[in-house]
Design a protein around this motif. Sequence first.
Motif, PDB file in Angstrom:
ATOM      1  N   ILE A  96      -9.665  -5.759  -5.453  1.00  0.00           N
ATOM      2  CA  ILE A  96      -8.950  -4.742  -4.672  1.00  0.00           C
ATOM      3  C   ILE A  96      -8.736  -3.488  -5.507  1.00  0.00           C
ATOM      4  CG2 ILE A  96      -6.724  -4.254  -3.572  1.00  0.00           C
ATOM      5  CD1 ILE A  96      -6.851  -7.191  -2.535  1.00  0.00           C
ATOM      6  N   ASN A 131      -5.074   0.720   5.965  1.00  0.00           N
ATOM      7  CA  ASN A 131      -5.065  -0.745   5.905  1.00  0.00           C
ATOM      8  C   ASN A 131      -6.221  -1.348   6.697  1.00  0.00           C
ATOM      9  OD1 ASN A 131      -2.841  -0.863   4.221  1.00  0.00           O
ATOM     10  ND2 ASN A 131      -1.391  -1.113   5.890  1.00  0.00           N
ATOM     11  N   GLY A 132      -6.556  -0.753   7.840  1.00  0.00           N
ATOM     12  CA  GLY A 132      -7.688  -1.224   8.627  1.00  0.00           C
ATOM     13  C   GLY A 132      -9.004  -1.052   7.892  1.00  0.00           C
ATOM     14  N   ARG A 133      -9.160   0.094   7.244  1.00  0.00           N
ATOM     15  CA  ARG A 133     -10.371   0.357   6.473  1.00  0.00           C
ATOM     16  C   ARG A 133     -10.482  -0.615   5.297  1.00  0.00           C
ATOM     17  NH1 ARG A 133     -10.002   5.603   6.232  1.00  0.00           N
ATOM     18  NH2 ARG A 133     -11.443   5.822   7.946  1.00  0.00           N
ATOM     19  N   MET A 134      -9.348  -0.843   4.607  1.00  0.00           N
ATOM     20  CA  MET A 134      -9.350  -1.773   3.477  1.00  0.00           C
ATOM     21  C   MET A 134      -9.680  -3.188   3.954  1.00  0.00           C
ATOM     22  SD  MET A 134      -6.405  -2.765   0.764  1.00  0.00           S
ATOM     23  CE  MET A 134      -5.337  -3.231   2.076  1.00  0.00           C
ATOM     24  N   ARG A 135      -9.111  -3.589   5.070  1.00  0.00           N
ATOM     25  CA  ARG A 135      -9.375  -4.924   5.615  1.00  0.00           C
ATOM     26  C   ARG A 135     -10.857  -5.074   5.947  1.00  0.00           C
ATOM     27  NH1 ARG A 135      -6.411  -4.403   9.720  1.00  0.00           N
ATOM     28  NH2 ARG A 135      -4.496  -4.819   8.608  1.00  0.00           N
ATOM     29  N   GLU A 136     -11.423  -4.050   6.606  1.00  0.00           N
ATOM     30  CA  GLU A 136     -12.817  -4.116   7.038  1.00  0.00           C
ATOM     31  C   GLU A 136     -13.794  -4.054   5.868  1.00  0.00           C
ATOM     32  OE1 GLU A 136     -15.550  -1.005   9.336  1.00  0.00           O
ATOM     33  OE2 GLU A 136     -13.829  -1.693  10.498  1.00  0.00           O
ATOM     34  N   CYS A 180     -13.105  -4.404   2.432  1.00  0.00           N
ATOM     35  CA  CYS A 180     -12.821  -5.165   1.221  1.00  0.00           C
ATOM     36  C   CYS A 180     -12.394  -6.594   1.521  1.00  0.00           C
ATOM     37  CB  CYS A 180     -11.748  -4.447   0.391  1.00  0.00           C
ATOM     38  SG  CYS A 180     -11.327  -5.276  -1.140  1.00  0.00           S
ATOM     39  N   LEU A 181     -11.320  -6.738   2.265  1.00  0.00           N
ATOM     40  CA  LEU A 181     -10.753  -8.073   2.467  1.00  0.00           C
ATOM     41  C   LEU A 181     -11.669  -8.991   3.262  1.00  0.00           C
ATOM     42  CD1 LEU A 181      -7.027  -7.135   3.166  1.00  0.00           C
ATOM     43  CD2 LEU A 181      -8.101  -7.729   0.985  1.00  0.00           C
ATOM     44  N   ASN A 182     -12.280  -8.476   4.328  1.00  0.00           N
ATOM     45  CA  ASN A 182     -13.148  -9.314   5.157  1.00  0.00           C
ATOM     46  C   ASN A 182     -14.463  -9.655   4.468  1.00  0.00           C
ATOM     47  OD1 ASN A 182     -11.249  -9.266   7.169  1.00  0.00           O
ATOM     48  ND2 ASN A 182     -12.322  -7.782   8.438  1.00  0.00           N
ATOM     49  N   SER A 187       0.852  -1.187   0.000  1.00  0.00           N
ATOM     50  CA  SER A 187       0.000   0.000   0.000  1.00  0.00           C
ATOM     51  C   SER A 187       0.885   1.232   0.000  1.00  0.00           C
ATOM     52  CB  SER A 187      -0.876   0.038   1.252  1.00  0.00           C
ATOM     53  OG  SER A 187      -1.589  -1.146   1.405  1.00  0.00           O
ATOM     54  N   GLU A 208      -1.803   2.788   8.607  1.00  0.00           N
ATOM     55  CA  GLU A 208      -2.462   1.780   9.442  1.00  0.00           C
ATOM     56  C   GLU A 208      -3.974   1.963   9.398  1.00  0.00           C
ATOM     57  OE1 GLU A 208      -1.122  -0.876  10.900  1.00  0.00           O
ATOM     58  OE2 GLU A 208       0.805  -0.269  10.071  1.00  0.00           O
TER      59      GLU A 208
END
Length: 177
Positions: free
Chosen positions: A108, A85-90, A92-94, A3, A82
Amino acid sequence: MLSVVDAYTRECLALEVDTSFASRRVTRVLEAIIAERGVPQAIRCDNGPELTSRHFLAWCVERQIELVHIQPGKPMQNGRIESFNGRMREECLNLSWFQNLFDARRKIAAWRKEYNEERPHSSLGYKTPKEFAQARTADFYTAVREERDSNAVPFPSRSSIRAQTGQGVTETCRILT
């Protein structure tokens, strides 16, 4: 995942997806960003092996980019990435199930486009990162870096590293950790 986020505009400049990243791949991604945006004065990053390799350090010295590594175990010294990355994880990724690497890249990339071009940010006056970046003048990317822009505390390394620049000049640099 690699990122690259502009700390001022909140724009995601690159979001590379792969099983691993070597330092040469990282520098290729950064070269593409530099071709579009110009050379940054500094890059703040963690202490991953691809960001502490001799190749990456020499690349930064050659381009006269200050390299600021956050202290190990203190991710909040790079809080904006950070948070990103947390927003993307919550968001998109999850929520996504990836069938393969190509599917992951496609989903992505779509999320990155939405993040940059469709989602306004309150910290940017309710503009999207792309709109905010376009409103800034081109010389912003060469502005002087101020102390308030970094909460990382660099410590000089125990030994210096000799790096060969593009002009055949050998310089000595220290790793900031």
